[in-house]
Scaffold this motif. Structure first.
Motif, PDB file in Angstrom:
ATOM      1  N   ILE A 154      -2.606   0.501  -0.843  1.00 58.51           N
ATOM      2  CA  ILE A 154      -4.204   1.171  -1.125  1.00 58.51           C
ATOM      3  C   ILE A 154      -4.504   2.014  -0.142  1.00 58.51           C
ATOM      4  O   ILE A 154      -5.210   3.447   0.515  1.00 58.51           O
ATOM      5  N   THR A 155      -5.149   0.992   0.914  1.00 60.74           N
ATOM      6  CA  THR A 155      -5.593   1.323   2.341  1.00 60.74           C
ATOM      7  C   THR A 155      -4.678   2.435   3.587  1.00 60.74           C
ATOM      8  O   THR A 155      -5.437   3.478   3.681  1.00 60.74           O
ATOM      9  N   LEU A 156      -3.588   2.208   3.212  1.00 57.74           N
ATOM     10  CA  LEU A 156      -3.218   3.185   4.161  1.00 57.74           C
ATOM     11  C   LEU A 156      -3.435   4.336   2.763  1.00 57.74           C
ATOM     12  O   LEU A 156      -2.934   5.692   4.109  1.00 57.74           O
ATOM     13  N   LEU A 157      -3.111   4.567   1.630  1.00 56.60           N
ATOM     14  CA  LEU A 157      -2.471   6.091   0.972  1.00 56.60           C
ATOM     15  C   LEU A 157      -4.178   6.674   1.260  1.00 56.60           C
ATOM     16  O   LEU A 157      -4.198   7.596   1.416  1.00 56.60           O
ATOM     17  N   ALA A 158      -5.226   5.817   0.869  1.00 60.41           N
ATOM     18  CA  ALA A 158      -6.900   6.399   1.406  1.00 60.41           C
ATOM     19  C   ALA A 158      -7.380   6.739   2.844  1.00 60.41           C
ATOM     20  O   ALA A 158      -7.608   7.890   2.342  1.00 60.41           O
ATOM     21  N   GLY A 159      -6.512   5.852   3.541  1.00 61.75           N
ATOM     22  CA  GLY A 159      -7.090   6.438   5.253  1.00 61.75           C
ATOM     23  C   GLY A 159      -7.986   5.649   5.715  1.00 61.75           C
ATOM     24  O   GLY A 159      -8.622   6.119   6.448  1.00 61.75           O
ATOM     25  N   PHE A 160      -8.742   5.037   4.668  1.00 59.16           N
ATOM     26  CA  PHE A 160     -10.113   4.174   5.505  1.00 59.16           C
ATOM     27  C   PHE A 160      -9.457   2.590   4.498  1.00 59.16           C
ATOM     28  O   PHE A 160      -9.090   2.378   3.904  1.00 59.16           O
TER      29      PHE A 160
ATOM     30  N   PHE B 169     -16.469  -3.964  -4.131  1.00 51.65           N
ATOM     31  CA  PHE B 169     -14.794  -4.085  -3.667  1.00 51.65           C
ATOM     32  C   PHE B 169     -14.598  -5.713  -2.854  1.00 51.65           C
ATOM     33  O   PHE B 169     -15.507  -5.809  -2.172  1.00 51.65           O
ATOM     34  N   ARG B 170     -13.996  -6.242  -3.294  1.00 51.89           N
ATOM     35  CA  ARG B 170     -14.026  -7.530  -2.632  1.00 51.89           C
ATOM     36  C   ARG B 170     -12.383  -7.629  -1.910  1.00 51.89           C
ATOM     37  O   ARG B 170     -12.041  -8.506  -0.408  1.00 51.89           O
ATOM     38  N   LEU B 171     -11.090  -7.198  -2.026  1.00 52.06           N
ATOM     39  CA  LEU B 171     -10.079  -6.802  -1.733  1.00 52.06           C
ATOM     40  C   LEU B 171      -9.450  -5.478  -1.459  1.00 52.06           C
ATOM     41  O   LEU B 171      -9.603  -5.356  -3.118  1.00 52.06           O
TER      42      LEU B 171
ATOM     43  N   LYS C 118      -0.840  -3.394  -3.712  1.00 49.19           N
ATOM     44  CA  LYS C 118      -1.238  -2.869  -4.710  1.00 49.19           C
ATOM     45  C   LYS C 118      -2.737  -2.982  -5.432  1.00 49.19           C
ATOM     46  O   LYS C 118      -2.342  -2.645  -6.256  1.00 49.19           O
ATOM     47  N   ILE C 119      -3.209  -4.089  -4.830  1.00 48.06           N
ATOM     48  CA  ILE C 119      -4.052  -4.310  -5.585  1.00 48.06           C
ATOM     49  C   ILE C 119      -6.032  -4.280  -5.173  1.00 48.06           C
ATOM     50  O   ILE C 119      -6.167  -4.892  -4.111  1.00 48.06           O
TER      51      ILE C 119
END
Length: 154
Positions: free
Chosen positions: A68-74, A61-63, A46-47
């Motif tokens: 978050i990536t799953l929710l964003a879809g990318f 963005f470094r990480l 979640k960071i």
């Protein structure tokens, strides 16, 4: 943008804030190198870690955590921050953080694009923590996001 730690809604926000304060000690803000993610396992997915550079590509963005990536879809790892929609609100807050060198906590709603404004909306609580290698300049921002997808607006 001051807050009291009692305002932190998620238990993992309280844990990571207490950890940040412990790392900071007598410093204005801790160094990123001091941070051990295994000390706050509930926060791992979640960071967002944002590297602070020079304008015009000030934030990168470094990480980005897997949740978050799953929710964003990318996956935006390595991308420039300014490529995201409606980002001015967030960059304004980050600019505040660079100037004030202290954490903030905010509740807001975001969406990925104008087309998604009614369909793909998310509510979030964000604990944002500064990190500094020289204890003067903010080099990294940890954006600790507790995100919930909202139902579509009719």
């Amino acid at each position: 943008m001051n807050f009291a730690d009692q305002e932190l809604a998620a238990a993992w926000h309280k844990d990571i804030y207490a950890y940040w304060q412990a790392l900071r000690g007598d410093r204005i803000m801790p160094s990123r190198k001091m941070f051990d993610p295994l000390q706050v396992p509930a926060a791992l997915g979640k960071i967002m870690i944002i590297e602070v550079g020079e304008p015009p590509e000030k934030y990168k963005f470094r990480l980005i955590g897997t949740e978050i990536t799953l929710l964003a879809g990318f996956d935006a790892n390595g991308q420039r921050f300014m490529e995201l929609p409606d980002i001015e609100r967030v960059t304004h807050r980050f600019d505040w953080l660079l100037e004030n060198k202290r954490p903030y906590y905010v509740h807001d709603i975001f969406f990925w694009s104008e087309e998604d404004r009614k369909e793909e909306r998310f509510a979030y609580n964000s604990l944002v923590l500064p990190f500094s290698e020289n204890n003067i300049d903010v080099n990294f921002i940890f954006n600790c996001l507790d995100i919930v997808k909202l139902p579509p607006v009719s």
